[in-house]
Design an enzyme around this catalytic site. Structure first.
Site, PDB file in Angstrom:
ATOM      1  N   TYR A   7       0.841  -1.192   0.000  1.00  0.00           N
ATOM      2  CA  TYR A   7       0.000   0.000   0.000  1.00  0.00           C
ATOM      3  C   TYR A   7       0.875   1.240   0.000  1.00  0.00           C
ATOM      4  CZ  TYR A   7      -3.105   3.711   1.564  1.00  0.00           C
ATOM      5  OH  TYR A   7      -3.786   4.901   1.664  1.00  0.00           O
TER       6      TYR A   7
ATOM      7  N   ASP B  89       0.649  15.436   5.789  1.00  0.00           N
ATOM      8  CA  ASP B  89      -0.382  15.052   4.823  1.00  0.00           C
ATOM      9  C   ASP B  89      -1.490  16.102   4.815  1.00  0.00           C
ATOM     10  OD1 ASP B  89      -1.950  13.705   3.033  1.00  0.00           O
ATOM     11  OD2 ASP B  89      -2.626  12.167   4.443  1.00  0.00           O
TER      12      ASP B  89
ATOM     13  N   ASP C 213      -2.743   5.483  -2.845  1.00  0.00           N
ATOM     14  CA  ASP C 213      -3.606   6.597  -2.469  1.00  0.00           C
ATOM     15  C   ASP C 213      -3.678   7.562  -3.644  1.00  0.00           C
ATOM     16  OD1 ASP C 213      -4.918   8.681  -1.164  1.00  0.00           O
ATOM     17  OD2 ASP C 213      -3.651   8.593   0.619  1.00  0.00           O
TER      18      ASP C 213
ATOM     19  N   ASP D  70      -5.702  10.476  -3.091  1.00  0.00           N
ATOM     20  CA  ASP D  70      -6.304  11.652  -2.462  1.00  0.00           C
ATOM     21  C   ASP D  70      -7.676  11.941  -3.081  1.00  0.00           C
ATOM     22  OD1 ASP D  70      -4.293  11.927  -0.651  1.00  0.00           O
ATOM     23  OD2 ASP D  70      -3.418  13.727  -1.500  1.00  0.00           O
TER      24      ASP D  70
ATOM     25  N   HIS E 285      -7.299   4.392  -4.397  1.00  0.00           N
ATOM     26  CA  HIS E 285      -8.538   4.833  -3.741  1.00  0.00           C
ATOM     27  C   HIS E 285      -8.663   6.338  -3.883  1.00  0.00           C
ATOM     28  CE1 HIS E 285      -6.581   6.402  -0.038  1.00  0.00           C
ATOM     29  NE2 HIS E 285      -5.916   5.262   0.054  1.00  0.00           N
TER      30      HIS E 285
ATOM     31  N   GLU F  66     -11.192   9.735  -2.692  1.00  0.00           N
ATOM     32  CA  GLU F  66     -12.025  10.067  -1.538  1.00  0.00           C
ATOM     33  C   GLU F  66     -12.922  11.274  -1.783  1.00  0.00           C
ATOM     34  OE1 GLU F  66      -8.871  12.713   1.032  1.00  0.00           O
ATOM     35  OE2 GLU F  66      -8.365  10.646   0.550  1.00  0.00           O
TER      36      GLU F  66
ATOM     37  N   CYS G 234      -4.925  14.336   6.287  1.00  0.00           N
ATOM     38  CA  CYS G 234      -4.932  12.926   6.659  1.00  0.00           C
ATOM     39  C   CYS G 234      -6.284  12.562   7.269  1.00  0.00           C
ATOM     40  CB  CYS G 234      -3.802  12.648   7.660  1.00  0.00           C
ATOM     41  SG  CYS G 234      -3.876  11.002   8.417  1.00  0.00           S
TER      42      CYS G 234
ATOM     43  N   ARG H 254     -13.468   5.777  -1.389  1.00  0.00           N
ATOM     44  CA  ARG H 254     -13.243   6.037   0.036  1.00  0.00           C
ATOM     45  C   ARG H 254     -14.070   7.239   0.486  1.00  0.00           C
ATOM     46  NH1 ARG H 254      -7.513   8.041   2.892  1.00  0.00           N
ATOM     47  NH2 ARG H 254      -8.455   9.788   4.022  1.00  0.00           N
TER      48      ARG H 254
ATOM     49  N   GLU I 113     -13.074   5.575   6.010  1.00  0.00           N
ATOM     50  CA  GLU I 113     -11.959   5.982   6.857  1.00  0.00           C
ATOM     51  C   GLU I 113     -12.463   6.213   8.282  1.00  0.00           C
ATOM     52  OE1 GLU I 113      -8.950   5.753   7.577  1.00  0.00           O
ATOM     53  OE2 GLU I 113      -7.965   7.180   6.242  1.00  0.00           O
TER      54      GLU I 113
ATOM     55  N   ASN J 257      -8.645   0.474   7.231  1.00  0.00           N
ATOM     56  CA  ASN J 257      -7.347   1.111   7.416  1.00  0.00           C
ATOM     57  C   ASN J 257      -7.011   1.157   8.901  1.00  0.00           C
ATOM     58  OD1 ASN J 257      -5.031   2.659   7.171  1.00  0.00           O
ATOM     59  ND2 ASN J 257      -6.120   4.591   6.890  1.00  0.00           N
TER      60      ASN J 257
END
Length: 347
Positions: A89, A104, A132, A134, A159, A161, A169, A208, A238, A261
């Site tokens: 990941y 982040d 990721d 974002d 993923h 989001e 983050c 996500r 998340e 996660n």
């Protein structure tokens, strides 16, 4: 039963199965994305594919949970592969920290993420890397570029989001999310981009949501159901705070696989991957496992050097050659020899 009857029975069964499949297809809701090529039953049998995205789909379709440790650079990726993990990941937080030395907070760009993904994927091209993405780094056109560039780099999945562009983050407070409609637009753009890749692509799209901490779990589940209907292959909430909420998430989103996660000290309890599998999760990622460990190790090494004036203690007996062996030295030497070279006869 005679051979002739056996034959006719087989033909009738085959025709009946085709008719049932056609009826099921005609009854399918046209607003729900469906691509028969991605039906999990197509990935149940046969050897694992050398193509990383196809391999990830096989892993998702078959028994067992996919365990993907978070990596932040080439060293952590090499260590994960050495430990025997069969999926990696690429954490956005870890990538931002390792490449830019920044928190982040939407600082890293698409190029930062893709370049990191290309490097990690090249170490063992058959091992799936989940990356990721974002928020997709912009509007629908940027989401599509992200999918195409990740796929071209050899990344198996990403993923995307529903946070606003000035994201943070997922385990920090103060998050803001976009509307349902904008989130689903991002998912659709990712799916359309994947399906338009010449030759066909098995690239896995993971939807996500960060809305559980902003708008509540009910809203988070609604958003992920919409994401699955729009074509997301896997769903990811998340910050699932309890075992019961994870089990509820899995039950309500079935048959869509669920990713969980785990970050020590974060919003999600420190589930083991054995526990997560029992709760029904299909993928578990440990986003900061490598970069937090790296902070502790490097901090200790620097303090030791400052105090003692030497790196002898922190090296723990590892000489340069031993370090380079972890980084693939022997493979490079072997390749050179097979090609007829002699540059590395003595190293």
């Amino acid at each position: 039963m005679s051979p002739a009857l056996d034959y006719h029975t087989a033909v009738e069964n085959s025709l009946r199965a085709e008719m049932e499949a056609e009826l099921k297809e005609s009854a399918r809701d046209p607003s729900v994305y469906y691509n028969p090529r991605f039906d999990p039953k197509n990935f149940l049998e046969g050897p694992l594919s050398p193509n990383p995205s196809t391999r990830l789909r096989q892993m998702l379709a078959r028994p067992g949970i996919v365990v993907a440790p978070g990596i932040c650079d080439g060293i952590s990726a090499r260590c994960a592969l050495e430990a025997g993990f069969d999926c990696l990941y690429q954490s956005g937080a870890a990538t931002t920290a390792s490449r830019l030395g920044q928190p982040d907070l939407a600082i890293a760009t698409l190029n930062d993420f893709v370049e990191a993904g290309q490097m990690v994927s090249s170490l063992n091209p058959s091992v799936p890397v989940i990356a990721d993405a974002d928020t997709g780094f912009g509007g629908t056109a940027m989401v599509a570029r992200t999918v195409r560039q990740y796929a071209r780099a050899g990344v198996a999945a990403m993923h995307i989001e529903d946070q606003v562009q000035t994201k943070r983050c997922g385990h920090l407070m103060g998050k803001q999310v976009v509307s349902r409609e904008e989130f689903i637009t991002r998912i659709r753009a990712a799916v359309l981009a994947r399906d338009s890749i010449p030759g066909g692509s098995d690239f896995v799209i993971i939807g996500r949501t960060d809305s559980a901490q902003v708008l509540g779990m009910d809203e988070a589940l609604i958003r992920l159901k919409m994401a699955a209907a729009a074509g997301a292959d896997v769903c990811f909430i998340e910050g699932v705070k309890t075992k019961e909420l994870l089990e509820k998430t899995v039950a309500e989103l079935a048959p869509t696989p669920v990713l969980v996660n785990v970050i020590s000290g974060g919003l999600t309890p420190s589930f083991t991957y054995f526990e997560a599998e029992q709760m029904g999760a299909k993928i578990i990622i440990f986003s900061l496992v490598s970069c937090v460990a790296m902070v502790h190790a490097v901090r200790a090494a620097m303090h030791s050097l400052k105090k003692t004036g030497t790196d002898w203690v922190s090296a723990q007996g590892m000489d340069p050659k031993a370090f380079f062996e972890v980084m693939g030295l022997n493979e490079v030497v072997e390749l050179d020899a097979q090609a007829g070279g002699c540059a590395f006869d003595v190293v």
